[in-house]
Write an enzyme that holds these catalytic residues in place. Structure first.
Site, PDB file in Angstrom:
ATOM      1  N   HIS A 186       0.858  -1.187   0.000  1.00 17.27           N
ATOM      2  CA  HIS A 186       0.000   0.000   0.000  1.00 17.27           C
ATOM      3  C   HIS A 186       0.894   1.238   0.000  1.00 17.27           C
ATOM      4  O   HIS A 186       2.122   1.119  -0.003  1.00 17.27           O
ATOM      5  CB  HIS A 186      -0.981  -0.020   1.173  1.00 17.27           C
TER       6      HIS A 186
ATOM      7  N   HIS B  95       3.944   1.642   2.378  1.00 14.35           N
ATOM      8  CA  HIS B  95       5.188   0.967   1.960  1.00 14.35           C
ATOM      9  C   HIS B  95       5.862   1.776   0.847  1.00 14.35           C
ATOM     10  O   HIS B  95       7.087   1.913   0.822  1.00 14.35           O
ATOM     11  CB  HIS B  95       4.903  -0.446   1.441  1.00 14.35           C
TER      12      HIS B  95
ATOM     13  N   CYS C 120       0.946 -10.015  20.411  1.00 21.37           N
ATOM     14  CA  CYS C 120       0.149  -9.424  19.325  1.00 21.37           C
ATOM     15  C   CYS C 120       0.649 -10.029  18.020  1.00 21.37           C
ATOM     16  O   CYS C 120       1.819  -9.849  17.655  1.00 21.37           O
ATOM     17  CB  CYS C 120       0.301  -7.911  19.292  1.00 21.37           C
TER      18      CYS C 120
ATOM     19  N   CYS D  24       1.893  -7.414  15.396  1.00 26.01           N
ATOM     20  CA  CYS D  24       3.260  -6.926  15.638  1.00 26.01           C
ATOM     21  C   CYS D  24       4.267  -8.069  15.600  1.00 26.01           C
ATOM     22  O   CYS D  24       5.459  -7.830  15.531  1.00 26.01           O
ATOM     23  CB  CYS D  24       3.394  -6.288  17.021  1.00 26.01           C
TER      24      CYS D  24
ATOM     25  N   CYS E 271      -3.976  -3.689  20.985  1.00 25.25           N
ATOM     26  CA  CYS E 271      -2.688  -3.181  20.493  1.00 25.25           C
ATOM     27  C   CYS E 271      -2.916  -1.809  19.848  1.00 25.25           C
ATOM     28  O   CYS E 271      -3.839  -1.650  19.046  1.00 25.25           O
ATOM     29  CB  CYS E 271      -2.124  -4.154  19.457  1.00 25.25           C
TER      30      CYS E 271
ATOM     31  N   HIS F 158      -2.485  -2.288  15.872  1.00 26.65           N
ATOM     32  CA  HIS F 158      -3.334  -3.198  15.105  1.00 26.65           C
ATOM     33  C   HIS F 158      -4.773  -3.236  15.586  1.00 26.65           C
ATOM     34  O   HIS F 158      -5.619  -3.864  14.957  1.00 26.65           O
ATOM     35  CB  HIS F 158      -2.709  -4.601  15.081  1.00 26.65           C
TER      36      HIS F 158
ATOM     37  N   LYS G  50      -6.788   6.426   9.798  1.00 26.13           N
ATOM     38  CA  LYS G  50      -5.845   5.350   9.470  1.00 26.13           C
ATOM     39  C   LYS G  50      -6.356   4.668   8.190  1.00 26.13           C
ATOM     40  O   LYS G  50      -7.559   4.515   8.017  1.00 26.13           O
ATOM     41  CB  LYS G  50      -5.855   4.351  10.641  1.00 26.13           C
TER      42      LYS G  50
ATOM     43  N   LYS H 242      -9.611  -0.542   4.642  1.00 27.74           N
ATOM     44  CA  LYS H 242     -10.491  -0.877   3.519  1.00 27.74           C
ATOM     45  C   LYS H 242     -11.937  -0.526   3.850  1.00 27.74           C
ATOM     46  O   LYS H 242     -12.672  -0.021   3.011  1.00 27.74           O
ATOM     47  CB  LYS H 242     -10.379  -2.362   3.199  1.00 27.74           C
TER      48      LYS H 242
HETATM   49  N1  MSP Z   1       8.093  -6.804   8.470  1.00 27.99           N
HETATM   50  C1  MSP Z   1       8.210  -5.737   9.403  1.00 27.99           C
HETATM   51  C2  MSP Z   1       9.523  -5.025   9.242  1.00 27.99           C
HETATM   52  C3  MSP Z   1      10.739  -5.878   9.373  1.00 27.99           C
HETATM   53  S1  MSP Z   1      12.190  -4.971   9.036  1.00 27.99           S
HETATM   54  C4  MSP Z   1      13.442  -5.960   9.507  1.00 27.99           C
HETATM   55  C5  MSP Z   1       7.075  -4.742   9.176  1.00 27.99           C
HETATM   56  N2  MSP Z   1       6.481  -4.778   7.981  1.00 27.99           N
HETATM   57  S2  MSP Z   1       5.280  -3.796   7.515  1.00 27.99           S
HETATM   58  O1  MSP Z   1       4.816  -4.332   6.249  1.00 27.99           O
HETATM   59  O2  MSP Z   1       4.315  -3.660   8.554  1.00 27.99           O
HETATM   60  O3  MSP Z   1       5.952  -2.419   7.220  1.00 27.99           O
HETATM   61  C6  MSP Z   1       6.054  -1.389   8.179  1.00 27.99           C
HETATM   62  C7  MSP Z   1       6.680  -0.196   7.508  1.00 27.99           C
HETATM   63  O4  MSP Z   1       5.909   0.210   6.359  1.00 27.99           O
HETATM   64  C8  MSP Z   1       6.750   1.068   8.365  1.00 27.99           C
HETATM   65  O5  MSP Z   1       7.826   1.073   9.265  1.00 27.99           O
HETATM   66  C9  MSP Z   1       6.895   2.111   7.272  1.00 27.99           C
HETATM   67  O6  MSP Z   1       8.170   2.056   6.728  1.00 27.99           O
HETATM   68  C10 MSP Z   1       5.899   1.628   6.231  1.00 27.99           C
HETATM   69  N3  MSP Z   1       4.538   2.112   6.506  1.00 27.99           N
HETATM   70  C11 MSP Z   1       3.432   1.335   6.631  1.00 27.99           C
HETATM   71  N4  MSP Z   1       2.341   2.143   6.818  1.00 27.99           N
HETATM   72  C12 MSP Z   1       2.708   3.432   6.832  1.00 27.99           C
HETATM   73  C13 MSP Z   1       2.027   4.643   7.024  1.00 27.99           C
HETATM   74  N5  MSP Z   1       0.719   4.721   7.179  1.00 27.99           N
HETATM   75  N6  MSP Z   1       2.784   5.776   7.058  1.00 27.99           N
HETATM   76  C14 MSP Z   1       4.143   5.738   6.889  1.00 27.99           C
HETATM   77  N7  MSP Z   1       4.796   4.596   6.703  1.00 27.99           N
HETATM   78  C15 MSP Z   1       4.129   3.429   6.641  1.00 27.99           C
HETATM   79  O7  MSP Z   1       6.805  -3.966  10.070  1.00 27.99           O
END
Ligand code: MSP
Length: 505
Positions: free
Chosen positions: A18, A21, A128, A131, A145, A148, A293, A296
């Protein structure tokens, strides 16, 4: 610094990518591209990838009636496809299901055990799944959490634990002294605040009875490696290339949701196994969409591919990174995207490019005129380069770097409009030529400034101005005035940013 190794978090494959990322990945891409332009492409390594083990992904795969590996292959491929559409220039895409990674993790875990940092213990606590971490009741908000919004489950297990307490004092002292630099300052305070509340030891393994999808612990076949140990290790295993390693990372990017794992667990694991610590971590903000946040059910999710189809690759990259200050939380207002695109890209950069190339064609026969008095433009430019460089190398205010670009565009527009350049051209062609040269020269520098953010537009501008691509990195490091060659012909280019109708939004 003569090399630059940058990482993003590796993303969970429980769902398609999304724009959260995409935000981190494009920001890292901009920094990687900036450093390639300054240091040469051989000196930069950009790593991203997917985090594929653990209970969350296993459950999701089963719920879709797929084997975990097939499910991971599909979603990981989606991440790769989206990054490729966005022109992301990573040097390596790592998957935690890669054989090389799995072997590396086993060695890493053995090294941890050999270092005496592990102990076996029974543990009862709240877990969780979102997390993939134990959570204390203090951290819960109304029993859920905070990230989440789900209720954690009570887990009682015999696991291998990491003696975090042994390494924490050294980690804290390195963070305090900025030997491990946690940026921006607010994130550093947040980490130190967390430590103040107490951060317990954590388990590095999970019982196979509970978790079925992961890497087996080499010395205990009843356990799988805890998914965060598996995941964090990607920064080491992914850094191995051509029998050398890029580790230690110069910059690790992420949002605050995973700060504790990166700023406390990760350095402690590295200290225990004898690795160097990363140089810097930059924690950017977490954003909401239209004030909520992303979800969907609220219907406010923005698919990165929709954004790209609507605004083009460079438009989408620009819009993502300029919504709010990099490093602060913010909101993306869906309705304002078109407005912003039209104002800053169509009417801003696109219009300036069109305006000055038309003037050059009409009054200078399409040739770059002779240089003359820079009319203060030279000083303005060198001031902007200074601020831009500070944004890219010190404060990491990527939005601030693009603000400098907008500032220069505004300066050029004003210069043309207030002097009525088109009228001067009718009476004093030499003077008009000097002025056109000034704007074209500034535009060339603007093209370099936007290269990390909008690589295609940057290249199109330089092609139109007949600038040889091989010159780029030299120009970058000297920031000199007077690069354009008088007498060379400029070429026509299609509209850079076609206007979008607000009504379609
Ligand atoms: N898999 C773990 C990370 C392991 S790293 C060794 C994880 N994955 S995640 O898919 O949840 O990705 C989290 C990351 O995605 C956040 O730290 C950030 O970089 C990015 N983001 C996800 N949602 C976001 C927002 N709404 N806003 C900004 N960044 C976002 O955690």
């Amino acid at each position: 610094m003569n090399r630059f190794y940058i990482t993003t978090p590796i993303y969970y494959v429980n769902a398609a990518p999304h724009i959260g990322h995409a935000y981190t990945t494009i920001a890292a891409d901009a920094l990687a591209r900036y450093h390639r332009a300054r240091l040469g492409s051989d000196a930069v390594f950009y790593l991203t990838g997917t985090d594929e083990h653990g209970g969350k992904i296993y459950e999701k795969a089963l719920s879709e009636g797929k084997s975990p590996q097939v499910f991971c292959d599909e979603i990981s491929q989606k991440f790769k496809d989206v990054w490729s559409s966005y022109g992301v220039s990573h040097n390596k895409f790592i998957r935690t299901t890669d054989v090389e990674h799995k072997n590396f993790v086993k060695k890493f875990m053995l090294a941890l055990k050999d270092s005496g940092a592990l102990y076996e213990s029974e543990y009862e606590g709240l877990y969780c799944v979102g997390c993939e971490n134990f959570i204390t009741s203090k951290e819960l908000i109304e029993g859920r959490c905070p990230y989440h919004k789900t209720e954690p489950e009570l887990v009682l297990e015999k696991n291998w634990f990491f003696n975090l307490q042994k390494y924490l004092p050294e980690v804290i002292s390195k963070i305090k002294s900025d030997e491990l630099s946690i940026l921006p300052a607010g994130a550093k305070s947040e980490v130190l605040g967390l430590v103040g509340q107490g951060v317990p030891d954590f388990s590095v393994s999970r019982s196979k009875e509970k978790i079925k999808w992961g890497i087996e612990l080499p010395w205990d076949d009843s356990q799988l490696v805890y998914v965060w140990c598996d995941a964090l290790t990607n920064y080491l295993s992914g850094a191995l290339s051509d029998a050398q390693t890029w580790w230690p990372a110069n910059m690790q990017l992420m949002a605050k949701d995973i700060l504790k794992f990166h700023a406390l667990y990760w350095p402690a694991l590295l200290l225990a196994t004898g690795y160097e610590l990363p140089e810097k971590m930059f924690i950017h903000g977490f954003f909401t969409i239209n004030g909520s946040k992303m979800s969907k059910s609220l219907g406010n999710v923005i698919d990165p591919m929709d954004l790209l189809e609507r605004f083009g690759v460079d438009g989408a990259r620009y819009l993502l990174l300029t919504q709010f200050p990099f490093g602060q939380d913010g909101d993306i207002n869906k309705d304002r995207l078109v407005e912003k695109y039209n104002a800053e890209l169509s009417n801003g950069l696109g219009n300036l490019f069109n305006r000055i190339t038309v003037l050059t064609e009409k009054y200078m026969g399409g040739l770059i005129p002779s240089a003359g008095d820079p009319d203060g433009m030279r000083e303005a430019l060198s001031e902007s380069w200074l601020k831009y460089t500070e944004c890219m190398e010190v404060s990491y205010r990527l939005d601030g770097a693009l603000f400098e670009v907008r500032h220069l565009i505004g300066l050029c527009d004003k210069y043309i409009t207030e002097s009525k350049l088109w009228e001067i051209a009718k009476t004093d062609v030499v003077r008009a030529g000097e002025m056109i040269y000034n704007v074209l020269e500034l535009l060339m520098h603007i093209s370099l400034m936007i290269e990390p953010f909008m690589p295609d537009t940057s290249r199109r501008i330089r092609v139109a101005l007949c600038i040889d691509d091989s010159l780029n990195s030299q120009i970058y490091s000297i920031h000199e005035w007077g690069i354009l060659k008088s007498g060379s012909s400029i070429s026509k280019s299609p509209i850079l940013f076609p206007k979008k109708a607000i009504a379609n939004e």
